[in-house]
Design a protein around this motif. Structure first.
Motif, mmCIF file in Angstrom:
data_model
loop_
_atom_site.group_PDB
_atom_site.id
_atom_site.type_symbol
_atom_site.label_atom_id
_atom_site.label_comp_id
_atom_site.label_asym_id
_atom_site.label_seq_id
_atom_site.Cartn_x
_atom_site.Cartn_y
_atom_site.Cartn_z
ATOM 1 N N ALA A 177 -1.943 4.132 4.499
ATOM 2 C CA ALA A 177 -0.811 4.598 3.692
ATOM 3 C C ALA A 177 -1.123 5.949 3.061
ATOM 4 C CB ALA A 177 -0.493 3.564 2.617
ATOM 5 N N GLU A 178 -2.354 6.129 2.604
ATOM 6 C CA GLU A 178 -2.744 7.399 1.995
ATOM 7 C C GLU A 178 -2.642 8.538 2.999
ATOM 8 O OE1 GLU A 178 -6.241 8.202 -0.997
ATOM 9 O OE2 GLU A 178 -7.021 8.384 1.058
ATOM 10 N N ALA A 226 0.833 -1.210 0.000
ATOM 11 C CA ALA A 226 0.000 0.000 0.000
ATOM 12 C C ALA A 226 0.861 1.251 0.000
ATOM 13 C CB ALA A 226 -0.938 -0.016 1.211
ATOM 14 N N ARG A 227 1.930 1.252 0.822
ATOM 15 C CA ARG A 227 2.812 2.423 0.866
ATOM 16 C C ARG A 227 3.521 2.634 -0.463
ATOM 17 N NH1 ARG A 227 3.569 0.741 6.321
ATOM 18 N NH2 ARG A 227 5.287 -0.632 5.714
ATOM 19 N N ALA A 228 3.982 1.527 -1.088
ATOM 20 C CA ALA A 228 4.663 1.647 -2.374
ATOM 21 C C ALA A 228 3.718 2.196 -3.440
ATOM 22 C CB ALA A 228 5.213 0.284 -2.790
ATOM 23 N N ARG A 229 2.464 1.737 -3.410
ATOM 24 C CA ARG A 229 1.480 2.189 -4.395
ATOM 25 C C ARG A 229 1.199 3.677 -4.248
ATOM 26 N NH1 ARG A 229 -3.856 3.262 -3.997
ATOM 27 N NH2 ARG A 229 -5.106 3.108 -5.905
ATOM 28 N N VAL A 230 0.971 4.119 -3.008
ATOM 29 C CA VAL A 230 0.635 5.525 -2.786
ATOM 30 C C VAL A 230 1.853 6.422 -3.006
ATOM 31 C CG1 VAL A 230 -0.287 7.177 -1.122
ATOM 32 C CG2 VAL A 230 -1.197 4.873 -1.189
ATOM 33 N N GLU A 231 3.051 5.922 -2.689
ATOM 34 C CA GLU A 231 4.257 6.715 -2.913
ATOM 35 C C GLU A 231 4.438 7.026 -4.394
ATOM 36 O OE1 GLU A 231 6.259 8.335 -1.211
ATOM 37 O OE2 GLU A 231 6.044 7.632 0.842
ATOM 38 N N PRO A 290 -7.644 -1.999 5.293
ATOM 39 C CA PRO A 290 -7.515 -0.601 5.737
ATOM 40 C C PRO A 290 -6.103 -0.054 5.579
ATOM 41 C CG PRO A 290 -7.760 -2.085 7.615
ATOM 42 C CD PRO A 290 -8.062 -2.888 6.402
ATOM 43 N N GLN A 291 -5.137 -0.916 5.299
ATOM 44 C CA GLN A 291 -3.773 -0.435 5.064
ATOM 45 C C GLN A 291 -3.731 0.573 3.918
ATOM 46 O OE1 GLN A 291 -4.690 -3.666 5.354
ATOM 47 N NE2 GLN A 291 -3.049 -4.938 6.214
#
Length: 280
Positions: free
Chosen positions: A209-210, A127-132, A204-205
């Motif tokens: 992350a968002e 999730a963090r990689a996607r939003v980054e 919910p991750q």
């Protein structure tokens, strides 16, 4: 459309015209969030009677649902107006064809990582990689405007990605202790549509992350107040006004930005954990 006359109360139109107007009503709710018949009539240049007729049809189809409008402060006489929001079925008609595929992929990632806490951590990392990746595009847009305009710039960037986002001034929420040490108020970043709402309900991750990325982009701790994924009509994030903004400085420049970013990552951890849940 400028110059268009309101549709007469008794106007019928062909089935295709009726469906087209009905889709405009639903799309307006998607773009602007839960709305009253009066608000829809003003935006679409229709009579309130015509709008109510279309809302009744959409409600019968399960596309919208009505609830009493929330009243803040002193309440006037009479019953509060009804506010109409899209249902899950209504949202499904807008850009959510790949939700099940996304959910399957995230379940596979969790299982491949061993399930349990390890699986949750793997999904969070994805999730963090996607939003980054999205954040890199947003950062360029934010760097072109002064600090006080960055929430609006972020809303515009999110809208380009299908989130139908807006930004507006707002007082500090009660859960933030009223007026914060950063200022007496701030802004609400509202996302009226979420292309991955059903997937975020299960994972919910994605919301967490968002929220973390919003905090870093804006250089301040932010607070997620509501999410579409867990039943709210709009994803709402409170962005406090920082001292740097009040001075007209550059929150993204020099050592101060690094310090603010590090602080926001730490202080935002608790909020991020609750980002995918309805506030109690």
């Amino acid at each position: 459309m400028p110059g268009a006359r309101p549709v007469p109360v008794g106007a019928g139109g062909t089935p295709e015209e009726q469906r087209g107007t009905r889709n405009r009503v639903a799309r307006s709710i998607l773009d602007h969030g839960p709305s009253t018949a009066a608000e829809l009539a003003l935006r679409l240049e229709l009579t309130q009677a015509a709008v109510r007729r279309h809302l009744d049809a959409l409600a019968a189809e399960g596309v919208v649902e009505a609830s009493a409008q929330r009243v803040y402060g002193a309440r006037g006489r009479g019953r509060p107006a009804k506010v109409f929001a899209l249902t899950d079925c209504g949202r499904d008609a807008f850009d959510q064809a790949y939700d099940e595929l996304a959910a399957d992929a995230l379940r596979w990632i969790a299982r491949a990582a061993g399930g349990g806490a390890a699986g949750d951590a793997a999904v969070a990392e994805f999730a963090r990689a996607r939003v980054e990746a999205q954040a890199e595009r947003y950062r360029a847009a934010l760097d072109r405007v002064p600090p006080e305009e960055r929430t609006k710039a972020l809303a515009e960037a999110l809208t380009e990605d299908g989130y139908a986002a807006t930004a507006r001034g707002a007082p500090a929420p009660a859960s933030a202790g009223g007026a914060s040490e950063q200022g007496s108020g701030g802004e609400q970043l509202c996302q009226h549509h979420c292309p991955v709402a059903h997937t975020a309900e299960q994972f919910p991750q994605l919301c967490e992350a968002e929220t973390e990325v919003f905090s870093r982009l804006l250089g301040t701790h932010v607070q997620r107040l509501a999410t579409i994924a867990h039943g709210d009509g709009v994803c709402t994030t409170y962005v406090p006004r920082t001292r740097t903004e009040a001075r007209g400085g550059d929150a993204h420049g020099g050592g101060a930005a690094g310090s603010t970013s590090r602080t926001s990552r730490t202080s935002n951890a608790t909020t991020a954990k609750a980002a995918g849940r309805n506030p109690a």
